[in-house]
Design a protein around this motif. Structure first.
Motif, PDB file in Angstrom:
ATOM      1  N   GLU A 285       0.819  -1.219   0.000  1.00  0.00           N
ATOM      2  CA  GLU A 285       0.000   0.000   0.000  1.00  0.00           C
ATOM      3  C   GLU A 285       0.852   1.268   0.000  1.00  0.00           C
ATOM      4  OE1 GLU A 285      -2.671  -3.242   0.935  1.00  0.00           O
ATOM      5  OE2 GLU A 285      -0.662  -2.725   1.646  1.00  0.00           O
ATOM      6  N   TYR A 286       2.052   1.208   0.561  1.00  0.00           N
ATOM      7  CA  TYR A 286       2.927   2.378   0.526  1.00  0.00           C
ATOM      8  C   TYR A 286       3.155   2.852  -0.915  1.00  0.00           C
ATOM      9  CZ  TYR A 286       4.508   1.770   5.427  1.00  0.00           C
ATOM     10  OH  TYR A 286       4.598   1.694   6.803  1.00  0.00           O
ATOM     11  N   ASP A 287       3.270   1.903  -1.855  1.00  0.00           N
ATOM     12  CA  ASP A 287       3.530   2.263  -3.252  1.00  0.00           C
ATOM     13  C   ASP A 287       2.347   3.023  -3.852  1.00  0.00           C
ATOM     14  OD1 ASP A 287       5.788   0.804  -2.758  1.00  0.00           O
ATOM     15  OD2 ASP A 287       5.254  -0.878  -4.057  1.00  0.00           O
ATOM     16  N   TYR A 288       1.142   2.623  -3.473  1.00  0.00           N
ATOM     17  CA  TYR A 288      -0.052   3.306  -3.984  1.00  0.00           C
ATOM     18  C   TYR A 288      -0.204   4.683  -3.343  1.00  0.00           C
ATOM     19  CZ  TYR A 288      -1.490  -0.853  -6.486  1.00  0.00           C
ATOM     20  OH  TYR A 288      -1.535  -1.905  -7.364  1.00  0.00           O
ATOM     21  N   TYR A 289       0.204   4.805  -2.091  1.00  0.00           N
ATOM     22  CA  TYR A 289       0.230   6.121  -1.446  1.00  0.00           C
ATOM     23  C   TYR A 289       1.071   7.076  -2.294  1.00  0.00           C
ATOM     24  CZ  TYR A 289       1.235   9.720   2.096  1.00  0.00           C
ATOM     25  OH  TYR A 289       1.372  10.919   2.765  1.00  0.00           O
ATOM     26  N   GLY A 290       2.271   6.629  -2.672  1.00  0.00           N
ATOM     27  CA  GLY A 290       3.140   7.482  -3.485  1.00  0.00           C
ATOM     28  C   GLY A 290       2.531   7.824  -4.827  1.00  0.00           C
ATOM     29  N   GLY A 291       1.859   6.841  -5.454  1.00  0.00           N
ATOM     30  CA  GLY A 291       1.239   7.101  -6.750  1.00  0.00           C
ATOM     31  C   GLY A 291       0.135   8.132  -6.673  1.00  0.00           C
ATOM     32  N   ILE A 292      -0.710   8.043  -5.640  1.00  0.00           N
ATOM     33  CA  ILE A 292      -1.794   9.020  -5.484  1.00  0.00           C
ATOM     34  C   ILE A 292      -1.240  10.373  -5.064  1.00  0.00           C
ATOM     35  CG2 ILE A 292      -3.901   9.574  -4.197  1.00  0.00           C
ATOM     36  CD1 ILE A 292      -4.382   6.545  -3.925  1.00  0.00           C
ATOM     37  N   ASN A 293      -0.265  10.345  -4.176  1.00  0.00           N
ATOM     38  CA  ASN A 293       0.309  11.571  -3.633  1.00  0.00           C
ATOM     39  C   ASN A 293       1.195  12.310  -4.626  1.00  0.00           C
ATOM     40  OD1 ASN A 293       0.818  13.375  -1.363  1.00  0.00           O
ATOM     41  ND2 ASN A 293       2.857  12.454  -1.249  1.00  0.00           N
ATOM     42  N   GLY A 294       1.793  11.557  -5.558  1.00  0.00           N
ATOM     43  CA  GLY A 294       2.729  12.160  -6.496  1.00  0.00           C
ATOM     44  C   GLY A 294       4.121  12.319  -5.932  1.00  0.00           C
ATOM     45  N   ALA A 295       4.349  11.785  -4.740  1.00  0.00           N
ATOM     46  CA  ALA A 295       5.662  11.800  -4.077  1.00  0.00           C
ATOM     47  C   ALA A 295       5.694  10.610  -3.139  1.00  0.00           C
ATOM     48  CB  ALA A 295       5.883  13.098  -3.306  1.00  0.00           C
ATOM     49  N   PRO A 296       6.856   9.999  -2.935  1.00  0.00           N
ATOM     50  CA  PRO A 296       6.923   8.783  -2.121  1.00  0.00           C
ATOM     51  C   PRO A 296       6.645   9.044  -0.652  1.00  0.00           C
ATOM     52  CG  PRO A 296       9.130   9.553  -2.653  1.00  0.00           C
ATOM     53  CD  PRO A 296       8.188  10.402  -3.453  1.00  0.00           C
ATOM     54  N   ILE A 297       6.100   8.056   0.004  1.00  0.00           N
ATOM     55  CA  ILE A 297       5.948   8.148   1.449  1.00  0.00           C
ATOM     56  C   ILE A 297       7.307   7.889   2.081  1.00  0.00           C
ATOM     57  CG2 ILE A 297       5.353   5.693   1.742  1.00  0.00           C
ATOM     58  CD1 ILE A 297       3.429   6.601   3.992  1.00  0.00           C
ATOM     59  N   GLU A 298       7.612   8.612   3.144  1.00  0.00           N
ATOM     60  CA  GLU A 298       8.876   8.434   3.852  1.00  0.00           C
ATOM     61  C   GLU A 298       8.710   7.386   4.937  1.00  0.00           C
ATOM     62  OE1 GLU A 298       9.762  12.298   5.332  1.00  0.00           O
ATOM     63  OE2 GLU A 298      10.423  13.068   3.400  1.00  0.00           O
ATOM     64  N   VAL A 299       9.604   6.398   4.959  1.00  0.00           N
ATOM     65  CA  VAL A 299       9.571   5.349   5.965  1.00  0.00           C
ATOM     66  C   VAL A 299      10.958   5.195   6.580  1.00  0.00           C
ATOM     67  CG1 VAL A 299       7.714   4.094   4.793  1.00  0.00           C
ATOM     68  CG2 VAL A 299      10.090   3.513   4.291  1.00  0.00           C
ATOM     69  N   PHE A 300      10.999   4.661   7.784  1.00  0.00           N
ATOM     70  CA  PHE A 300      12.281   4.296   8.396  1.00  0.00           C
ATOM     71  C   PHE A 300      12.188   2.851   8.860  1.00  0.00           C
ATOM     72  CE2 PHE A 300       9.689   5.617  11.953  1.00  0.00           C
ATOM     73  CZ  PHE A 300      10.075   4.806  13.017  1.00  0.00           C
ATOM     74  N   LYS A 301      13.312   2.180   8.919  1.00  0.00           N
ATOM     75  CA  LYS A 301      13.325   0.772   9.297  1.00  0.00           C
ATOM     76  C   LYS A 301      13.381   0.634  10.809  1.00  0.00           C
ATOM     77  CE  LYS A 301      15.630  -3.638   8.318  1.00  0.00           C
ATOM     78  NZ  LYS A 301      16.705  -4.301   7.550  1.00  0.00           N
ATOM     79  N   SER A 302      12.448  -0.142  11.347  1.00  0.00           N
ATOM     80  CA  SER A 302      12.394  -0.337  12.791  1.00  0.00           C
ATOM     81  C   SER A 302      13.561  -1.183  13.271  1.00  0.00           C
ATOM     82  CB  SER A 302      11.087  -1.029  13.178  1.00  0.00           C
ATOM     83  OG  SER A 302      11.138  -1.495  14.509  1.00  0.00           O
ATOM     84  N   ASP A 303      14.151  -0.769  14.385  1.00  0.00           N
ATOM     85  CA  ASP A 303      15.222  -1.553  14.993  1.00  0.00           C
ATOM     86  C   ASP A 303      14.674  -2.676  15.867  1.00  0.00           C
ATOM     87  OD1 ASP A 303      14.130   0.024  16.954  1.00  0.00           O
ATOM     88  OD2 ASP A 303      16.006   0.876  17.664  1.00  0.00           O
ATOM     89  N   LEU A 304      13.346  -2.763  15.995  1.00  0.00           N
ATOM     90  CA  LEU A 304      12.725  -3.828  16.777  1.00  0.00           C
ATOM     91  C   LEU A 304      12.155  -4.925  15.877  1.00  0.00           C
ATOM     92  CD1 LEU A 304      11.622  -4.983  19.501  1.00  0.00           C
ATOM     93  CD2 LEU A 304       9.519  -3.671  19.023  1.00  0.00           C
ATOM     94  N   THR A 305      11.289  -4.537  14.953  1.00  0.00           N
ATOM     95  CA  THR A 305      10.594  -5.520  14.120  1.00  0.00           C
ATOM     96  C   THR A 305      11.188  -5.648  12.723  1.00  0.00           C
ATOM     97  OG1 THR A 305       9.035  -3.814  13.365  1.00  0.00           O
ATOM     98  CG2 THR A 305       8.418  -5.099  15.329  1.00  0.00           C
TER      99      THR A 305
END
Length: 520
Positions: free
Chosen positions: A246-266
């Protein structure tokens, strides 16, 4: 609360053009959203003390039921100093919906559906940013310091089984076999200071992910984000193909990528601009009595039942966070009514086009019918059997198969988003004995209160209603009364002069015969 519109794969990948997004460590996605809607007068700040237990939801229901009410930001939550709660984020307001999908404000819902339809076919990969730029990492708690009850979790309805932290949420899981990341919306009832339920229906992505982890003898890593911008809520509440993120579709609708960070727990990629994130693991055979919960149908969902829960091991939150809350209710107060309607409409419209069906003028799923129950398709009839073909395909295509009970097809002179015109067409053009078909044993939901005994769920049925003029007699069908276009334009130009506010209703179908022409 765990519904989603199905969208068939049709995406076009968009490039980031090598440009990195600007990180905003002191700003959340919700901050930007609130600024936008406040600028157009669509945000109401409530500074009086309000209780998250029933009172906030009651205020929202009464305000939103009137239709087109503003988003409600409760800034003084009883027992939760420094916390805020946002309700009615979109509600039944078309302007806020347009802002959510990054479109200019429009004057007709079908224009918004068409814009969403175009954007849902595009994808853009998420962009990973450093964890220290994520606003939710302003405060991080682990171990005995965790108490998720600090957040103003809601009891929406009097018979809800408990306080729900997760209503306006985005829940992140991952398939252990393929690595595919899923973002969904699920209800989450608090069990204890470090435990929270995750109710997911059979067949949903999070359920499938959980079963795979458990089959491997491992707990499922999971995270839930709150205080999110409404576009993330929209894609989380949409059922995209199970191989897609779903993150990829967020970027497509938004016209810019969603920013994510990698969890050090999961190890999960988490939305960097969410205001609150809780993380942990769901262990095999650990359940508790969860529910019931007042659902989008306007009824309580399933009775109390055994539900898996997350053991919360890390809590991240910004200073003075805002909890996003989604009231599930009947009528226009249903937080998901309008955007589920638009999503379903866009998906069905797109499916009909891909199937090569000509003459589709518009598709609208009525928000007040829980966003799902009734879909109307407007067509320009072009051949015998055209209307029945559209009815059958709209009912069972990827975008329309799940749950919906009624499919109504109308002629091109009827606006499918205007319920008054639709009812008029049903009353004057359909013939009950000839115009109604029934599909049986169709795909429904465990939340449909009409399916009894509950053991028969999730199989349902659909009524297909042909409210078009009989094609065999379309050339001689009684002539409809229509406005004169020149006179409409003359009156529209004088609307304010005549003492009326705003603009007159939009009209697109006019009389093309000269005044005084004989009507046979």
């Amino acid at each position: 609360m765990e519904m989603s519109v199905s969208v068939a794969p049709q995406q076009q990948a968009l490039s980031n053009d090598g440009k990195a997004s600007q990180t905003r460590p002191n700003s959340s996605g919700l901050d930007e959203w609130l600024a936008k809607i406040e600028a157009i007068g669509e945000l109401k700040r409530i500074s009086a003390e309000v209780d998250a237990d029933l009172e906030a939801a009651t205020i929202t229901y009464l305000a939103a039921s009137a239709g087109k009410s503003p988003a409600l930001l409760f800034e003084n939550i009883k027992g939760h100093p420094g916390h805020r709660a946002l309700y009615n984020t979109i509600g039944s307001n078309l302007s806020r919906f347009c802002l959510m999908i990054g479109e200019e404000l429009v004057d007709h819902p079908l224009k918004a559906v068409q814009a969403l339809q175009r954007k849902m076919g595009r994808t853009m990969k998420a962009e990973e940013v450093p964890a220290n730029t994520a606003i939710c990492n302003q405060n991080i708690e682990t171990g005995d310091k965790i108490d998720i009850r600090k957040f103003p979790a809601q009891r929406m309805w009097p018979l809800d089984g408990g306080l729900y932290l997760g209503t306006g949420d985005a829940v992140v899981t991952q398939c252990p076999e393929t690595g595919r990341v899923n973002v969904g919306t699920y209800r989450m009832m608090i069990k204890g200071p470090r435990e929270i339920g995750i109710y997911t229906s059979p067949g949903k992505d999070a359920t499938l992910d959980r079963e795979k982890w458990w089959k491997m003898g491992k707990p499922m890593p999971i995270a839930a984000a709150y205080g999110i911008d409404p576009l993330l809520f929209l894609v989380a509440a949409t059922s995209f193909p199970k191989t897609e993120c779903e993150y990829d579709y967020y970027g497509g609708i938004n016209g810019a990528p969603i920013e994510v960070f990698k969890s050090d727990l999961t190890g999960l990629p988490l939305p960097a601009r969410a205001e609150i994130i809780i993380e942990g693991f769901v262990y095999p055979d650990e359940t508790f009595a969860e529910g019931p919960f007042g659902e989008f149908t306007g009824y309580y969902g399933r009775p109390t039942g055994a539900t898996p829960y997350m053991r919360v091991e890390k809590v991240r939150f910004r200073n003075n966070p805002t909890l996003t809350c989604a009231l599930m209710a009947d009528g226009p107060a249903n937080e998901c009514g309008l955007f589920w309607a638009a999503l379903r409409s866009a998906a069905i419209w797109s499916d009909l086009q891909k199937l090569g069906i000509p003459g589709i003028q518009g598709v609208w799923s009525i928000p007040e019918a829980a966003g799902w129950g009734i879909t109307v398709v407007s067509i320009k009839q072009m051949y015998a059997g055209h209307a029945p073909q559209v009815m059958a395909l709209a009912a069972q295509c990827t975008g329309g198969a799940y749950f919906g009970k009624y499919v109504i097809v109308v002629d091109d002179d009827v606006d499918p988003s205007n319920i008054h015109q639709v009812l008029w067409a049903m009353a004057t053009r359909s013939r009950p004995a000839q115009s109604i078909d029934i599909l049986r044993e169709t795909w429904s939901t465990f939340l449909d209160p009409s399916l009894n005994p509950p053991e028969i769920r999730p199989w349902g049925s659909k009524a297909l209603i042909n409210a078009c003029m009989d094609y065999r007699h379309i050339k001689t069908f009684s002539k409809r009364t229509k406005l004169s276009k020149p006179m409409y334009e003359q009156v529209a130009a004088r609307w304010n002069e005549l003492g009326f506010a705003g603009k007159p209703m939009s009209v697109s179908v006019f009389e093309d015969a000269a005044p005084g022409t004989r009507v046979d």
